[in-house]
Design an enzyme around this catalytic site. Structure first.
Site, short mmCIF file in Angstrom:
data_model
loop_
_atom_site.label_atom_id
_atom_site.label_comp_id
_atom_site.label_asym_id
_atom_site.label_seq_id
_atom_site.Cartn_x
_atom_site.Cartn_y
_atom_site.Cartn_z
N LYS A 159 5.89 39.84 3.43
CA LYS A 159 6.92 38.82 3.71
C LYS A 159 8.33 39.40 3.60
CE LYS A 159 6.04 34.60 1.96
NZ LYS A 159 5.63 33.56 0.98
N PHE A 203 -2.60 36.84 -0.19
CA PHE A 203 -2.69 35.81 0.85
C PHE A 203 -3.76 34.80 0.43
CE2 PHE A 203 -4.61 34.15 4.84
CZ PHE A 203 -3.50 33.42 5.26
N LYS A 238 6.00 20.47 8.87
CA LYS A 238 5.30 19.33 8.27
C LYS A 238 5.23 18.17 9.25
CE LYS A 238 7.13 21.00 3.93
NZ LYS A 238 8.27 20.94 3.03
N GLU A 288 8.52 29.05 -2.75
CA GLU A 288 9.98 29.09 -2.58
C GLU A 288 10.62 27.81 -3.10
OE1 GLU A 288 11.76 29.08 1.27
OE2 GLU A 288 10.32 27.68 2.12
N ARG A 292 18.22 21.92 -1.41
CA ARG A 292 18.85 20.86 -0.61
C ARG A 292 17.94 19.62 -0.60
NH1 ARG A 292 15.14 20.94 3.39
NH2 ARG A 292 14.21 22.94 3.86
P1 ADP Z 1 9.54 29.91 4.99
O1 ADP Z 1 10.78 30.01 4.18
O2 ADP Z 1 9.60 30.74 6.24
O3 ADP Z 1 9.08 28.51 5.22
P2 ADP Z 1 7.44 30.25 2.94
O4 ADP Z 1 7.43 31.33 1.93
O5 ADP Z 1 7.78 28.88 2.47
O6 ADP Z 1 8.41 30.67 4.15
O7 ADP Z 1 6.05 30.22 3.67
C1 ADP Z 1 5.84 29.43 4.81
C2 ADP Z 1 4.37 29.17 4.99
O8 ADP Z 1 3.65 30.40 5.13
C3 ADP Z 1 3.71 28.47 3.82
O9 ADP Z 1 3.87 27.08 3.88
C4 ADP Z 1 2.26 28.90 4.02
O10 ADP Z 1 1.71 28.15 5.09
C5 ADP Z 1 2.39 30.33 4.49
N1 ADP Z 1 2.37 31.27 3.35
C6 ADP Z 1 3.42 31.83 2.72
N2 ADP Z 1 2.99 32.63 1.70
C7 ADP Z 1 1.65 32.56 1.69
C8 ADP Z 1 0.61 33.13 0.87
N3 ADP Z 1 0.89 33.95 -0.14
N4 ADP Z 1 -0.67 32.82 1.16
C9 ADP Z 1 -0.97 32.00 2.18
N5 ADP Z 1 -0.06 31.42 2.98
C10 ADP Z 1 1.23 31.69 2.75
#
Ligand code: ADP
Length: 454
Positions: A159, A203, A238, A288, A292
């Site tokens: 990521k 993951f 969502k 995360e 906001r």
């Molecule tokens: P963004 O800021 O781009 O929304 P996030 O870190 O919130 O990034 O991740 C977005 C989505 O990616 C999550 O809601 C989930 O669906 C998937 N995701 C992120 N990290 C993981 C993980 N460690 N394992 C599985 N899915 C993940």
């Protein structure tokens, strides 16, 4: 203390914020692009200022135009809503430097949480459970990268520390594909986010998306307001949200909620915020924090009776929260359907003029929308046109009310995703609760197979 707020946003949330201001006796300044000149909330505001052409870069993202509008109107505070500039630390800083109040946390908190590696480090330090994996950026040495992934155990996800909007992520199942994935993601991160920093974590294959709403003041008070489940997603967006997250032990949620509130106290967080978690096998894993207001905040308002936007404004005015954690009771169940102007099958946005707009009502039904018959959905922005929220004493009652509400809703002139929502309410797995984040995509793929068979 301020008594005039500039609302640096558009659409349903601009109206939502305006209502809270008006209830508090605070004057409102609507800013808008040329494309939104005829919007209802623009008309309803005490003052309205056109800040530029339709393109977001020249209007809703144009910081100097917004600051100029604040200055010209005599607004003393800026509410950023969600999206646009709401998580832009530099904008928050500029608002402060202009002698205005930014209705949100300090720029420093926005900056820390905007860097996912820094956020993870801060959360781990505060005792918030995180996805397994180091809370530091990946080194350059290939052998070291391979060792980190091996220690976590495959599958892993690479990521971007500065990533957002579901971009800058790559899942790796096979060690042989790791280094290529790192190279490609690094390049993507450099180009899209201007920041090549990456990290790796485990993951999770079938998680749910569960989040905790927090509310903090500038006097050291931090509260958590229960959970929300937002697992029903398409392309990381969502579609239906609910509160509380069904089927999770209340004590477990309380423990995580307390950790989130502790973390807020430790980092001196102020305002509303959301801790997003993946929930799998009975465990929470932080991914995360959003610094906001969230689109789905009404389901929490319905189950706690707390007006989150009102509290945001009062906290920014310097008031202490007059709520106590012990007195916060969540009761009943709430659902929210996001109604978008889009083709129900291809999901392509469908802007245009709304010729007929009939929205539902009744006991336990709330509609947050800036639409009306004759209103225009411009093609330049997000296609969200309404949020239908229902509340009931039980989850079943919230579902029943949503079914009735959606049956009453009539929109003509633009296509909407109402058919998808109606179908989802009848989906047995969703009805039973606790579906994972891939459920909707799987369901859509199955529908396509059926269509192909016919
Ligand atoms: P963004 O800021 O781009 O929304 P996030 O870190 O919130 O990034 O991740 C977005 C989505 O990616 C999550 O809601 C989930 O669906 C998937 N995701 C992120 N990290 C993981 C993980 N460690 N394992 C599985 N899915 C993940």
């Amino acid at each position: 203390m301020f008594n005039k707020v500039l609302i640096a946003n558009r659409g349903e949330i601009a109206l939502r914020i305006q209502r809270a201001c008006r209830e508090l006796g605070v004057a409102t300044v609507a800013i808008h692009s040329e494309a939104d000149a005829d919007a209802r909330y623009v008309r309803l505001a005490d003052q309205a200022i056109c800040i530029g052409p339709a393109a977001p870069g020249r209007s809703y993202l144009n910081r100097s135009a917004i600051l100029l509008a604040a200055h010209a109107s005599g607004a003393q505070a800026v509410h950023p809503g969600y999206g646009f500039l709401s998580e832009n630390a530099e904008f928050a800083e500029q608002v402060g430097e202009a002698g205005l109040t930014f209705i949100g946390p300090d720029p420093a908190a926005i900056r820390t949480m905007g860097d996912k590696v820094a956020a993870k480090r801060a959360m781990r330090a505060a005792g918030v459970p995180c996805v397994p994996g180091p809370d530091s950026a990946l080194p350059d040495d290939p052998a070291e990268i391979a060792r980190i992934a091996h220690d976590i155990g495959y599958p892993v996800i690479v990521k971007a520390a500065g990533g957002g909007g579901g971009r800058g992520m790559r899942v790796v199942h096979d060690p042989e594909k790791l280094l290529d994935a790192v190279t490609v993601t690094r390049e993507e991160a450099r180009r899209a986010f201007g920041k090549p920093e990456l990290y790796i974590e485990k993951f999770l294959e079938h998680p749910r998306h569960v989040e905790i709403q927090v509310l903090c003041d500038a006097h050291g008070n931090a509260l958590w307001l229960g959970s929300r489940d937002c697992s029903l997603q398409r392309r990381h967006q969502k579609v239906i949200e609910e509160a509380p997250a069904p089927g999770i032990d209340a004590e477990l949620i309380r423990q995580v909620g307390e950790r989130c509130a502790d973390a807020c106290r430790q980092i001196g967080y102020r305002g509303a915020g959301t801790f997003e978690f993946l929930f799998e096998n009975g465990q929470f894993f932080f991914i995360e924090m959003n610094t906001r207001l969230q689109v789905e905040h009404p389901v929490t308002e319905a189950t706690t009776g707390i007006d989150i936007v009102r509290e945001q404004i009062r906290v920014a005015q310097g008031h202490a929260l007059d709520l106590h954690q012990d007195a916060i009771r969540t009761s009943g169940h709430a659902l929210e359907c996001r109604i978008n102007a889009e083709d129900p099958f291809s999901f392509v946005p469908c802007p245009g003029r709304v010729t007929v707009w009939e929205q539902p009502g009744g006991n336990g039904v709330r509609v947050d929308s800036h639409m009306s018959s004759g209103a225009v959905v411009p093609p330049y922005y997000d296609s969200l046109i309404a949020k239908v929220i229902t509340f009931g004493a039980t989850r079943d009652e919230a579902f029943a009310r949503m079914r009735v509400a959606l049956s009453e809703m009539r929109v003509e002139g633009v296509s909407t995703n109402l058919p998808l929502h109606r179908a989802m309410l009848d989906d047995a797995a969703f009805r039973a609760g606790a579906v994972d984040i891939h459920h909707l995509e799987r369901w859509l793929a199955k529908g396509k197979e059926h269509d192909a068979d016919r």
